[in-house]
Design a protein around this motif. Sequence first.
Motif, PDB file in Angstrom:
ATOM      1  N   THR A  45       0.835  -1.201   0.000  1.00 37.17           N
ATOM      2  CA  THR A  45       0.000   0.000   0.000  1.00 37.17           C
ATOM      3  C   THR A  45       0.870   1.251   0.000  1.00 37.17           C
ATOM      4  N   LEU A  46       1.949   1.219   0.787  1.00 37.50           N
ATOM      5  CA  LEU A  46       2.835   2.392   0.833  1.00 37.50           C
ATOM      6  C   LEU A  46       3.541   2.595  -0.510  1.00 37.50           C
ATOM      7  N   ALA A  48       2.343   1.690  -3.416  1.00 40.07           N
ATOM      8  CA  ALA A  48       1.335   2.196  -4.352  1.00 40.07           C
ATOM      9  C   ALA A  48       1.150   3.693  -4.152  1.00 40.07           C
ATOM     10  N   THR A  49       1.092   4.109  -2.892  1.00 40.72           N
ATOM     11  CA  THR A  49       0.930   5.536  -2.611  1.00 40.72           C
ATOM     12  C   THR A  49       2.113   6.322  -3.162  1.00 40.72           C
ATOM     13  N   VAL A  52       1.884   6.637  -6.924  1.00 38.90           N
ATOM     14  CA  VAL A  52       0.867   7.606  -7.360  1.00 38.90           C
ATOM     15  C   VAL A  52       1.338   9.038  -7.112  1.00 38.90           C
ATOM     16  N   LEU A  53       1.987   9.269  -5.983  1.00 31.01           N
ATOM     17  CA  LEU A  53       2.250  10.655  -5.575  1.00 31.01           C
ATOM     18  C   LEU A  53       3.651  11.162  -5.919  1.00 31.01           C
ATOM     19  N   ASN A  56       4.180  14.417  -7.642  1.00 35.80           N
ATOM     20  CA  ASN A  56       3.486  15.605  -7.137  1.00 35.80           C
ATOM     21  C   ASN A  56       4.427  16.431  -6.252  1.00 35.80           C
ATOM     22  N   ILE A 133       8.919  16.412   5.224  1.00 37.53           N
ATOM     23  CA  ILE A 133       7.709  15.616   4.968  1.00 37.53           C
ATOM     24  C   ILE A 133       6.549  16.510   4.552  1.00 37.53           C
ATOM     25  N   SER A 134       6.589  17.795   4.978  1.00 37.40           N
ATOM     26  CA  SER A 134       5.482  18.701   4.657  1.00 37.40           C
ATOM     27  C   SER A 134       5.746  19.504   3.395  1.00 37.40           C
ATOM     28  N   THR A 135       6.850  19.195   2.674  1.00 40.49           N
ATOM     29  CA  THR A 135       7.184  19.986   1.492  1.00 40.49           C
ATOM     30  C   THR A 135       6.202  19.735   0.349  1.00 40.49           C
ATOM     31  N   SER A 136       5.932  18.449   0.072  1.00 42.83           N
ATOM     32  CA  SER A 136       5.018  18.131  -1.024  1.00 42.83           C
ATOM     33  C   SER A 136       4.524  16.693  -0.864  1.00 42.83           C
ATOM     34  N   GLY A 137       3.500  16.366  -1.638  1.00 47.07           N
ATOM     35  CA  GLY A 137       2.975  15.010  -1.596  1.00 47.07           C
ATOM     36  C   GLY A 137       4.053  13.984  -1.893  1.00 47.07           C
ATOM     37  N   SER A 140       6.187  13.552   1.189  1.00 47.12           N
ATOM     38  CA  SER A 140       5.396  12.868   2.223  1.00 47.12           C
ATOM     39  C   SER A 140       5.436  11.365   1.984  1.00 47.12           C
ATOM     40  N   ALA A 141       5.227  10.982   0.703  1.00 48.69           N
ATOM     41  CA  ALA A 141       5.206   9.558   0.377  1.00 48.69           C
ATOM     42  C   ALA A 141       6.588   8.943   0.571  1.00 48.69           C
ATOM     43  N   THR A 144       7.403   8.546   4.367  1.00 46.12           N
ATOM     44  CA  THR A 144       6.564   7.541   5.013  1.00 46.12           C
ATOM     45  C   THR A 144       6.977   6.127   4.603  1.00 46.12           C
TER      46      THR A 144
ATOM     47  N   GLY B 260       1.759  17.572   9.103  1.00 44.52           N
ATOM     48  CA  GLY B 260       1.582  18.505   7.994  1.00 44.52           C
ATOM     49  C   GLY B 260       1.994  17.938   6.643  1.00 44.52           C
ATOM     50  N   HIS B 262       1.350  15.893   2.939  1.00 50.17           N
ATOM     51  CA  HIS B 262       0.393  16.225   1.874  1.00 50.17           C
ATOM     52  C   HIS B 262      -0.013  15.001   1.077  1.00 50.17           C
ATOM     53  N   PHE B 263      -0.542  13.997   1.771  1.00 49.43           N
ATOM     54  CA  PHE B 263      -1.054  12.839   1.032  1.00 49.43           C
ATOM     55  C   PHE B 263      -2.400  13.160   0.400  1.00 49.43           C
ATOM     56  N   SER B 268      -0.205  21.508  -2.372  1.00 48.36           N
ATOM     57  CA  SER B 268       1.132  20.905  -2.317  1.00 48.36           C
ATOM     58  C   SER B 268       1.172  19.459  -2.806  1.00 48.36           C
ATOM     59  N   MET B 274      -6.905   9.587  -3.681  1.00 48.36           N
ATOM     60  CA  MET B 274      -6.046   8.475  -3.266  1.00 48.36           C
ATOM     61  C   MET B 274      -6.614   7.832  -1.996  1.00 48.36           C
TER      62      MET B 274
END
Lengths: 207, 656
Positions: A45-46, A48-49, A52-53, A56, A133-137, A140-141, A144, B260, B262-263, B268, B274
């Motif tokens: 799942t991670l 796949a996320t 996808v991201l 972004n 982690i908060s910079t962009s999707g 974040s992915a 994580t 914070g 962005h999923f 952002s 998703m």
Amino acid sequence: MAQSGNHSVANPAGHDEHEGHHDLEALRMMGFWIFLITDCILFGTLFATYVVLHNNTAGGPTGAELFEMPGVIAETFILLTSSFTSGLAVLSMNRGDRKGLIGWLIVTALLGASFITLEITEFVKLVHEGAAISTSGSWSAFYTLVGTHGLHVSVGLVWMISIMLQLGRHGITSVTRRKVNIISLYWHFLDVVWIFVFTIVYMMGVM
Amino acid sequence: MLDNIKDFASDFFVTGDPLIYGADVAIVLTMIAVVTALTYFKKWKWLWQDWITSVDHKKIGIMYVIASLLMLFRGGMDALLMRTQLAVPNMEFLSPEHYNAIFTTHGVIMILFMAMPLMFGLFNLVIPLQIGARDVAYPFLNSLSFWLFFFGAMLFNVSFVIGGSPDAGWLSYPPLSELSHSPGVGQDFYIWGIQISGIGSLMTGINFIVTILKMRAPGMKLMKMPMFTWSVLSSCLTIILAFPILTVTLALLFIDRYLGAHFFTLDSGGNPMMYINLIWMWGHPEVYIVVLPAFGIFSEIAATFSKKRLFGYKSMVFALMSISLFSFFTWAHHFFTMGSGADVNAFFAITTMLIAIPTGVKVFNWLFTMFRGKLSFPTPMMWMLGFIPCFVVGGMTGVLLSVAPADFQFHNSYFLIAHFHQVLIGGVAFGYFAGLYYWWPKVFGFKLNEKIGKWAFWLWNIGFYVCFMPQYFLGLMGMTRRVSSYGWDKGWYELNLTSTIGGFLMGIGFLFQVWQILHSIKFMEKDTTGDPWGGRTLEWSIPSPAPMYNFATVPRVSEKDAWWEEKQRIAQGLAPTPKPQLEPIHMPKNSGIPFIMSACFFVAGFGFVFDWLWMAIPGLVGVAACMLYHSFNYNTDYYIPVDEIKRTEAAAGRAV
């Protein structure tokens, strides 16, 4: 001698494996295999996320710009080697060599700890370069997925140390044997996951 | 200082609504009553030793059932509050915010804290007995699963009076559930309550797979297992593949809110769709997870009360397993309106329709099982008969919903609401009620009053149709889900009022069930035979309630419906299968660790909800300490000596 279960009570019937008394160590081993299936789905799942991201980036830095492959390759070889040494630990155990077993487990744990240290260093560096982690999707992915693997390795380290202490206390019994087999299985599994992380996140990221 | 405390309290506790104050008072009074009663009757030690620390699957099963019935009460109250608000147009009973919170908690509680634990309760009560085992594969883990569910459910429920309930719908779609749109703590209660109990569900799945695959009585080949056992296996296989997805999805939402990330945010580079894909990759299999065991229960009941072998055993197994496989390929039918294009929608429409095939096979199997059987109609069989037409209609409206172009009209309307309540009440709730009535004598050793039970059945059944049939029409008339009010000009008044009346009929049905239980406890009609229904499977071969080791000697199985065949042999004057000699029985010791560890999880979850690291970190440390303590403990089991087994069996009137 019955060593069924997490126990050291002698079986008063005085014989092993009679009807209805299942081999608990084999049961536990099977349960762990099924747990690994669930862990596969978790990482799936991670991944796949991430897939996808990962594009972004919202105008921020990309992985291709910031990944430093030498460090990542070093991490990879350290983790692969630790998988090999955990295999050597199991071989020592099968020979009944407790010292060798604990020795190889220590080597494995040290390699695991240096992997984690390198990973944390990499994360800190990335954050300083503006990819938190908060910079962009995408980031974040990244954090994580890679962080969940790192968390698994860290949990494995604590677990491995606790098994070494139990080996010191009880020696190689059917219980500790099962525990060593399970941690080694877990360690190989994390190695396999890392190969996917290396390929999908880093290699495909910089190519 | 005093002002600070006041400020804190007004944020911390939910204030302003007289309904909530009433609930506060009720909760405090109930807690005082429970503590006083336990102290007065000196029952604390009994509670701790016999129940909280127990690793006996039968006791864990009973605790699951009690907890889930309490949750049924709460979820049902939520439902009746909603129906009251919708009874007449422009009603001012609940504010829109309160209504949002109530439909959210109703959904979460009914699926995750009512259906799931009631299902796990039945797994625990029945599976080891049915396969001739003395316990589940991992009794300690079983207890841990229960307490994780319990504390997860408590964490979720506490949001009602502390901090504020979640109000973004039962699946909490972002961006509404993100910090930007739901800044309160309700959403964090949602995440942590479900996360903690979800870990428990995952472990139960693993536990029962290994139990079923590895602990069956000698001779019970896979294709000789009772059908309920098969259904539990298929449900658990689905659990282990689906629940990790839920864990990840909720974790990602939490990381968004807490760190914070962005999923699923709107800015952002986040992608809310998703989340919706991921949550339904778990959510759709989840509804099959809860309904598959109900199918198993009905299969047992149909065979027992027709005095016939289940029709189409192999096709039933095939149907169960294929549903658990297909359940993973239908998730996008929950959002055909996403705009993923005709090809994707066509794929998911077809997979959804495919599921109707194995389901239809099952319905025919039950009908043919009853065909030319020696039928009798006690309460479990009544629920079975109520289920079939209800589920057939619910299934067919599901096929209507699966038609992607038509779904653009049905989507999020009351048509959908009526459909899923029909399969979840008509399938799952009726199924679990049937199971509870069927196995009640085995679990508690006494029968439930049939007369009150039939009243409850008819009230539920009639109430169901009165409540939900109008909703199909309301949906077609354009009423969308989650509206808290509507005007007189809509023309929805009569149907809504009818629906509300039906809802209250089901509520009265529930009261009848409570009365039935209390009445049956008072005028206890003991089951001395251990086999009150003329059962077919192994659980009926032992005394009711089952002794703590279940089977004095492990049964040997040579065919399907082993106990029925044994009874037939004895009736023909043949000698019963000789029993092996008694031997000491290996049992796990009780442990307080599952309770303490789950309480630590609760503390950690509560800390994260309020962003109090000083509370969350000790909670997590407590969890780790419990794990290590258990790992270092090598003294976890004991043996029951032969003398004690002889005494127990003699007390139950069994020769040994």
